[in-house]
Write a protein that holds these residues in place. Structure first.
Motif, PDB file in Angstrom:
ATOM      1  N   GLY A  62      -2.493   2.764   1.186  1.00  0.00           N
ATOM      2  CA  GLY A  62      -1.858   2.098   2.315  1.00  0.00           C
ATOM      3  C   GLY A  62      -1.841   2.971   3.555  1.00  0.00           C
ATOM      4  N   ASP A  63      -1.570   2.327   4.696  1.00  0.00           N
ATOM      5  CA  ASP A  63      -1.470   3.043   5.958  1.00  0.00           C
ATOM      6  C   ASP A  63      -0.218   3.915   5.973  1.00  0.00           C
ATOM      7  OD1 ASP A  63      -3.700   1.695   6.862  1.00  0.00           O
ATOM      8  OD2 ASP A  63      -2.580   0.246   8.070  1.00  0.00           O
ATOM      9  N   ALA A  64      -0.346   5.107   6.547  1.00  0.00           N
ATOM     10  CA  ALA A  64       0.808   5.967   6.817  1.00  0.00           C
ATOM     11  C   ALA A  64       1.093   5.816   8.304  1.00  0.00           C
ATOM     12  CB  ALA A  64       0.503   7.413   6.462  1.00  0.00           C
ATOM     13  N   LYS A  65       2.269   5.315   8.633  1.00  0.00           N
ATOM     14  CA  LYS A  65       2.629   5.069  10.029  1.00  0.00           C
ATOM     15  C   LYS A  65       3.670   6.089  10.478  1.00  0.00           C
ATOM     16  CE  LYS A  65       3.360   0.774   8.545  1.00  0.00           C
ATOM     17  NZ  LYS A  65       2.640   0.418   7.405  1.00  0.00           N
ATOM     18  N   SER A  66       3.732   6.311  11.786  1.00  0.00           N
ATOM     19  CA  SER A  66       4.696   7.239  12.400  1.00  0.00           C
ATOM     20  C   SER A  66       4.642   8.616  11.738  1.00  0.00           C
ATOM     21  CB  SER A  66       6.115   6.673  12.319  1.00  0.00           C
ATOM     22  OG  SER A  66       6.189   5.438  12.972  1.00  0.00           O
ATOM     23  N   VAL A  67       3.439   9.126  11.532  1.00  0.00           N
ATOM     24  CA  VAL A  67       3.249  10.421  10.866  1.00  0.00           C
ATOM     25  C   VAL A  67       3.657  11.541  11.822  1.00  0.00           C
ATOM     26  CG1 VAL A  67       1.617  11.966   9.732  1.00  0.00           C
ATOM     27  CG2 VAL A  67       1.385   9.487   9.470  1.00  0.00           C
ATOM     28  N   LYS A  68       4.513  12.428  11.316  1.00  0.00           N
ATOM     29  CA  LYS A  68       4.998  13.565  12.094  1.00  0.00           C
ATOM     30  C   LYS A  68       5.006  14.787  11.189  1.00  0.00           C
ATOM     31  CE  LYS A  68       9.324  13.339  13.216  1.00  0.00           C
ATOM     32  NZ  LYS A  68      10.642  13.181  13.848  1.00  0.00           N
ATOM     33  N   GLY A  87       0.836  -1.196   0.000  1.00  0.00           N
ATOM     34  CA  GLY A  87       0.000   0.000   0.000  1.00  0.00           C
ATOM     35  C   GLY A  87       0.866   1.239   0.000  1.00  0.00           C
ATOM     36  N   LYS A  88       0.475   2.237  -0.782  1.00  0.00           N
ATOM     37  CA  LYS A  88       1.204   3.495  -0.860  1.00  0.00           C
ATOM     38  C   LYS A  88       0.339   4.585  -0.250  1.00  0.00           C
ATOM     39  CE  LYS A  88       3.276   6.669  -4.197  1.00  0.00           C
ATOM     40  NZ  LYS A  88       3.475   6.959  -5.613  1.00  0.00           N
ATOM     41  N   ALA A  89       0.853   5.223   0.786  1.00  0.00           N
ATOM     42  CA  ALA A  89       0.123   6.325   1.409  1.00  0.00           C
ATOM     43  C   ALA A  89       0.394   7.609   0.625  1.00  0.00           C
ATOM     44  CB  ALA A  89       0.570   6.490   2.856  1.00  0.00           C
ATOM     45  N   GLU A  90      -0.601   8.477   0.554  1.00  0.00           N
ATOM     46  CA  GLU A  90      -0.485   9.786  -0.104  1.00  0.00           C
ATOM     47  C   GLU A  90      -1.004  10.824   0.877  1.00  0.00           C
ATOM     48  OE1 GLU A  90       0.750  10.601  -3.072  1.00  0.00           O
ATOM     49  OE2 GLU A  90       1.103   8.580  -3.810  1.00  0.00           O
ATOM     50  N   GLY A 109       0.896   9.798  14.592  1.00  0.00           N
ATOM     51  CA  GLY A 109       0.797   8.338  14.648  1.00  0.00           C
ATOM     52  C   GLY A 109       0.428   7.734  13.311  1.00  0.00           C
ATOM     53  N   LYS A 110      -0.643   6.929  13.278  1.00  0.00           N
ATOM     54  CA  LYS A 110      -1.041   6.190  12.077  1.00  0.00           C
ATOM     55  C   LYS A 110      -2.280   6.824  11.453  1.00  0.00           C
ATOM     56  CE  LYS A 110      -2.320   1.438  10.864  1.00  0.00           C
ATOM     57  NZ  LYS A 110      -2.490   0.091  11.435  1.00  0.00           N
ATOM     58  N   ILE A 111      -2.246   7.010  10.122  1.00  0.00           N
ATOM     59  CA  ILE A 111      -3.416   7.497   9.392  1.00  0.00           C
ATOM     60  C   ILE A 111      -3.754   6.461   8.323  1.00  0.00           C
ATOM     61  CG2 ILE A 111      -4.420   9.352   8.020  1.00  0.00           C
ATOM     62  CD1 ILE A 111      -2.379  11.248   9.206  1.00  0.00           C
ATOM     63  N   LYS A 112      -4.945   5.899   8.416  1.00  0.00           N
ATOM     64  CA  LYS A 112      -5.389   4.881   7.462  1.00  0.00           C
ATOM     65  C   LYS A 112      -5.843   5.536   6.156  1.00  0.00           C
ATOM     66  CE  LYS A 112      -6.692   1.538  10.894  1.00  0.00           C
ATOM     67  NZ  LYS A 112      -7.552   0.396  11.160  1.00  0.00           N
ATOM     68  N   PRO A 113      -5.951   4.760   5.066  1.00  0.00           N
ATOM     69  CA  PRO A 113      -6.446   5.311   3.805  1.00  0.00           C
ATOM     70  C   PRO A 113      -7.840   5.922   3.965  1.00  0.00           C
ATOM     71  CG  PRO A 113      -5.523   3.125   3.447  1.00  0.00           C
ATOM     72  CD  PRO A 113      -5.570   3.348   4.930  1.00  0.00           C
ATOM     73  N   ASP A 114      -8.083   7.032   3.271  1.00  0.00           N
ATOM     74  CA  ASP A 114      -9.356   7.759   3.313  1.00  0.00           C
ATOM     75  C   ASP A 114      -9.688   8.290   4.707  1.00  0.00           C
ATOM     76  OD1 ASP A 114      -9.817   7.352   0.574  1.00  0.00           O
ATOM     77  OD2 ASP A 114     -10.672   5.380   0.968  1.00  0.00           O
ATOM     78  N   ASP A 115      -8.661   8.523   5.510  1.00  0.00           N
ATOM     79  CA  ASP A 115      -8.848   9.070   6.851  1.00  0.00           C
ATOM     80  C   ASP A 115      -7.998  10.323   6.985  1.00  0.00           C
ATOM     81  OD1 ASP A 115      -9.883   9.245   9.365  1.00  0.00           O
ATOM     82  OD2 ASP A 115      -8.966   7.412  10.137  1.00  0.00           O
ATOM     83  N   ASN A 174      -4.255  25.322  12.766  1.00  0.00           N
ATOM     84  CA  ASN A 174      -4.903  24.009  12.739  1.00  0.00           C
ATOM     85  C   ASN A 174      -4.815  23.464  11.322  1.00  0.00           C
ATOM     86  OD1 ASN A 174      -6.175  23.752  15.453  1.00  0.00           O
ATOM     87  ND2 ASN A 174      -7.114  25.676  14.820  1.00  0.00           N
ATOM     88  N   MET A 175      -4.299  22.242  11.187  1.00  0.00           N
ATOM     89  CA  MET A 175      -4.223  21.573   9.885  1.00  0.00           C
ATOM     90  C   MET A 175      -4.907  20.222   9.983  1.00  0.00           C
ATOM     91  SD  MET A 175      -0.288  21.863   8.724  1.00  0.00           S
ATOM     92  CE  MET A 175       0.667  23.304   9.064  1.00  0.00           C
ATOM     93  N   ARG A 176      -5.463  19.784   8.879  1.00  0.00           N
ATOM     94  CA  ARG A 176      -5.943  18.411   8.772  1.00  0.00           C
ATOM     95  C   ARG A 176      -5.064  17.735   7.724  1.00  0.00           C
ATOM     96  NH1 ARG A 176      -9.319  17.331  12.305  1.00  0.00           N
ATOM     97  NH2 ARG A 176      -9.723  15.232  11.650  1.00  0.00           N
ATOM     98  N   ILE A 177      -4.493  16.614   8.099  1.00  0.00           N
ATOM     99  CA  ILE A 177      -3.632  15.846   7.208  1.00  0.00           C
ATOM    100  C   ILE A 177      -4.433  14.636   6.738  1.00  0.00           C
ATOM    101  CG2 ILE A 177      -1.414  14.676   6.969  1.00  0.00           C
ATOM    102  CD1 ILE A 177      -1.299  17.719   7.722  1.00  0.00           C
ATOM    103  N   GLU A 178      -4.595  14.527   5.413  1.00  0.00           N
ATOM    104  CA  GLU A 178      -5.439  13.484   4.826  1.00  0.00           C
ATOM    105  C   GLU A 178      -4.582  12.452   4.092  1.00  0.00           C
ATOM    106  OE1 GLU A 178      -9.454  13.423   2.168  1.00  0.00           O
ATOM    107  OE2 GLU A 178      -7.857  14.759   1.521  1.00  0.00           O
TER     108      GLU A 178
END
Length: 166
Positions: free
Chosen positions: A79-85, A45-48, A101-107, A70-74
């Motif tokens: 794929g899952d994006a893990k260890s998001v900073k 899975g590739k996170a975008e 932390g972790k952001i799942k696809p479409d989240d 305030n930002m929203r990161i989509e």
């Protein structure tokens, strides 16, 4: 060694699969041979990641004001994006890093930064989003801008003199 690029549907589960293979060939003596086996295929899975929303409070900050970004990161990838900073590079003192932390696809997930606006004018900001997906470590950088108004030095109202006719 053989390499093949396979395309799967967007909703294919990120997992490992066994694919049956059959090879027909001639050996070094010219005899026809056949071999059956299973090949392990791993669907990655590739996170975008990107900033989907960006808000400043107060809406029109003045030099010296405390400011909240305030930002929203989509994650619009597969794929899952893990260890998001997120690192917000701004010429102000305050919080510059948010760990999501972790952001799942479409989240999506919120990132909040606070600082004091010590300069006025159009201030360039840079947000670096670091994360890990099935393809490895990745970084996305987005340029932003914050406008800080000058502090009104003439905020004191001059004395008012009222003449009353006698």
């Amino acid at each position: 060694r053989l390499e093949y690029a396979l395309q799967v549907k967007d909703r294919t589960e990120i997992s490992s699969y066994s694919i049956p293979l059959r090879m027909d060939y001639k050996n070094e003596n010219g005899e026809n041979m056949s071999s059956k086996n299973l090949a392990g295929i791993r669907v990655l899975g590739k996170a975008e990641l990107a900033i989907s929303d960006f808000k400043i409070e107060p809406l029109n900050p003045v030099k010296g004001d405390p400011v909240t970004v305030n930002m929203r990161i989509e994650n619009s990838g597969t794929g899952d994006a893990k260890s998001v900073k997120i690192k917000l590079d701004a010429p102000f003192e305050g919080t510059g890093t948010a760990f999501l932390g972790k952001i799942k696809p479409d989240d999506d997930a919120p990132a909040v930064f606070t600082f004091r606006a010590t300069k006025d004018g159009n201030i360039p900001l840079s947000a670096s989003i670091e994360y890990v997906d099935d393809l490895g470590e990745r970084t996305v950088t987005e340029s932003l801008e914050l406008h800080v108004n000058k502090k009104n030095e003439n905020s004191m109202v001059g004395p008012v003199i009222v003449a009353v006719p006698v």
